[in-house]
Design a protein around this motif. Structure first.
Motif, PDB file in Angstrom:
ATOM      1  N   TYR A  33       0.814  -1.261  -0.106  1.00 23.27           N
ATOM      2  CA  TYR A  33      -0.057  -0.034   0.209  1.00 23.27           C
ATOM      3  C   TYR A  33       0.821   1.152   0.022  1.00 23.27           C
ATOM      4  CZ  TYR A  33      -3.739  -3.044   1.309  1.00 23.27           C
ATOM      5  OH  TYR A  33      -4.794  -3.995   1.386  1.00 23.27           O
ATOM      6  N   ARG A  34       0.209   2.377  -0.657  1.00 22.49           N
ATOM      7  CA  ARG A  34       0.862   3.671  -0.355  1.00 22.49           C
ATOM      8  C   ARG A  34       0.268   4.333   0.780  1.00 22.49           C
ATOM      9  NH1 ARG A  34       0.262   3.363  -6.162  1.00 22.49           N
ATOM     10  NH2 ARG A  34       2.437   3.373  -7.257  1.00 22.49           N
ATOM     11  N   THR A  73       5.357   6.026   2.098  1.00 17.63           N
ATOM     12  CA  THR A  73       6.186   4.589   1.681  1.00 17.63           C
ATOM     13  C   THR A  73       5.099   3.694   0.889  1.00 17.63           C
ATOM     14  OG1 THR A  73       7.389   3.097   2.552  1.00 17.63           O
ATOM     15  CG2 THR A  73       5.231   3.863   4.046  1.00 17.63           C
ATOM     16  N   VAL A  74       5.689   2.898   0.424  1.00 16.83           N
ATOM     17  CA  VAL A  74       4.953   1.786  -0.150  1.00 16.83           C
ATOM     18  C   VAL A  74       5.520   0.687   0.501  1.00 16.83           C
ATOM     19  CG1 VAL A  74       4.516   0.443  -2.162  1.00 16.83           C
ATOM     20  CG2 VAL A  74       4.621   2.871  -2.435  1.00 16.83           C
ATOM     21  N   SER A  75       4.659  -0.166   1.255  1.00 15.25           N
ATOM     22  CA  SER A  75       5.004  -1.453   1.787  1.00 15.25           C
ATOM     23  C   SER A  75       3.859  -1.991   2.289  1.00 15.25           C
ATOM     24  CB  SER A  75       5.786  -1.318   3.254  1.00 15.25           C
ATOM     25  OG  SER A  75       5.073  -0.482   4.160  1.00 15.25           O
ATOM     26  N   ALA A  76       4.155  -3.375   2.771  1.00 10.61           N
ATOM     27  CA  ALA A  76       2.917  -4.488   3.039  1.00 10.61           C
ATOM     28  C   ALA A  76       2.894  -4.296   4.715  1.00 10.61           C
ATOM     29  CB  ALA A  76       3.291  -5.941   2.617  1.00 10.61           C
ATOM     30  N   ASP A 117       7.887   5.681  -5.349  1.00 11.40           N
ATOM     31  CA  ASP A 117       6.670   5.509  -4.355  1.00 11.40           C
ATOM     32  C   ASP A 117       5.517   6.374  -4.839  1.00 11.40           C
ATOM     33  OD1 ASP A 117       8.164   3.482  -3.181  1.00 11.40           O
ATOM     34  OD2 ASP A 117       8.752   4.804  -1.630  1.00 11.40           O
ATOM     35  N   ALA A 118       5.736   7.249  -5.433  1.00 16.64           N
ATOM     36  CA  ALA A 118       4.687   8.312  -5.780  1.00 16.64           C
ATOM     37  C   ALA A 118       3.466   7.967  -6.648  1.00 16.64           C
ATOM     38  CB  ALA A 118       5.192   9.640  -6.479  1.00 16.64           C
ATOM     39  N   ALA A 171      -4.460   5.466   1.593  1.00 16.96           N
ATOM     40  CA  ALA A 171      -3.947   3.849   1.565  1.00 16.96           C
ATOM     41  C   ALA A 171      -4.403   3.048   0.556  1.00 16.96           C
ATOM     42  CB  ALA A 171      -4.546   3.437   2.973  1.00 16.96           C
ATOM     43  N   GLU A 172      -4.011   3.730  -0.649  1.00 11.17           N
ATOM     44  CA  GLU A 172      -4.213   2.923  -1.935  1.00 11.17           C
ATOM     45  C   GLU A 172      -3.126   1.744  -2.052  1.00 11.17           C
ATOM     46  OE1 GLU A 172      -1.910   5.862  -5.066  1.00 11.17           O
ATOM     47  OE2 GLU A 172      -3.847   5.598  -5.233  1.00 11.17           O
ATOM     48  N   GLN A 173      -3.757   0.729  -2.701  1.00  8.43           N
ATOM     49  CA  GLN A 173      -2.757  -0.485  -3.080  1.00  8.43           C
ATOM     50  C   GLN A 173      -1.919   0.123  -4.230  1.00  8.43           C
ATOM     51  OE1 GLN A 173      -5.075  -3.863  -4.300  1.00  8.43           O
ATOM     52  NE2 GLN A 173      -6.092  -4.149  -2.399  1.00  8.43           N
TER      53      GLN A 173
END
Length: 239
Positions: A33-34, A73-76, A117-118, A171-173
């Motif tokens: 997610y972002r 950030t982008v992470s799970a 990540d944008a 909180a988009e995928q």
């Protein structure tokens, strides 16, 4: 030990081993997610280290001299979330801001993340730090709003945007649809206890398609094998 008992135990062990193997082989789906992750200064670390916050900015209340870090950030999950790239150094941010009665100083570190990540079509602003001087009972969200408005939250008090970034989504995928935001504010955060991270507060289901898990199937198989062996043993005794 009779041959039937040995057979039953052997078949049961084989079935349980198969269940464990199936469970280990099952694919692990970790959707990324972002989102804006929230960090605080790690008191045990030297050199301005960070630790992932255990609560959201709307409920966290740092003391005078506290540091609040925000990183897009982008992470799970929190274990893989990227930390702010600037140090959690209160003196570097607020060293020139004098204390005042009834007020506290909170160093706010803003890291808008990388271009990778944008969201599509957006460019992250340059990272910056700000010293917020707010009321003694102010939350980290209040300190953030004082220096980085406008903020955008959704109806669950999930932090969606800082200083208008990103423009849309919440909180988009990383490869899918987004959760729509519903509220934009320029001062204090909503009075709610939700965390700011997109993945840390959402409960994931045990099975993506609603079907039984590999562990459940293996357990049922083991019971069936042991039951069949017991029936076979009982028949042998009657003969």
């Amino acid at each position: 030990m009779s041959s039937a008992v040995r057979l039953a135990r052997g078949l049961g062990a084989l079935a349980l081993a198969g269940a464990a193997t199936g469970l280990a082989a099952a694919p692990a789906h970790a959707e990324e997610y972002r989102y804006w992750s929230f960090w605080t200064a790690d008191a045990a670390a030297h050199g301005g280290g960070w630790t992932y916050a255990t609560e959201g900015p709307s409920t966290a209340r740092p003391e005078d001299g506290g540091v609040a870090g925000f990183r897009f950030t982008v992470s799970a999950d929190s274990a893989r979330a990227a930390k702010p790239r600037a140090a959690a150094d209160f003196d570097a941010v607020c060293g020139g801001t004098k204390a005042a009665d009834g007020r506290k100083r909170v160093a706010v570190v803003l890291d808008f993340g990388t271009a990778a990540d944008a969201p599509k079509g957006e460019t992250p602003p340059a990272a910056r730090t700000e010293c917020a001087r707010v009321a003694e009972d102010a939350s980290a969200g209040d300190a953030l709003a004082a220096v980085a408005a406008p903020l955008r939250y959704d109806s669950s008090a999930l932090l969606c945007a800082i200083s208008g970034y990103p423009k849309t989504g919440c909180a988009e995928q990383a490869g899918g649809s987004s959760k729509e935001s519903e509220e934009t504010i320029g001062s204090a955060a909503p009075d709610a206890g939700a965390s700011d991270s997109g993945a840390s507060d959402s409960g994931a289901s045990d099975s993506d398609d609603g079907g039984p898990s590999a562990g459940l199937i293996g357990g049922i198989a083991a019971v069936a094998v042991l039951g069949a062996a017991a029936v076979w043993q009982a028949r042998r005794r009657r003969e």
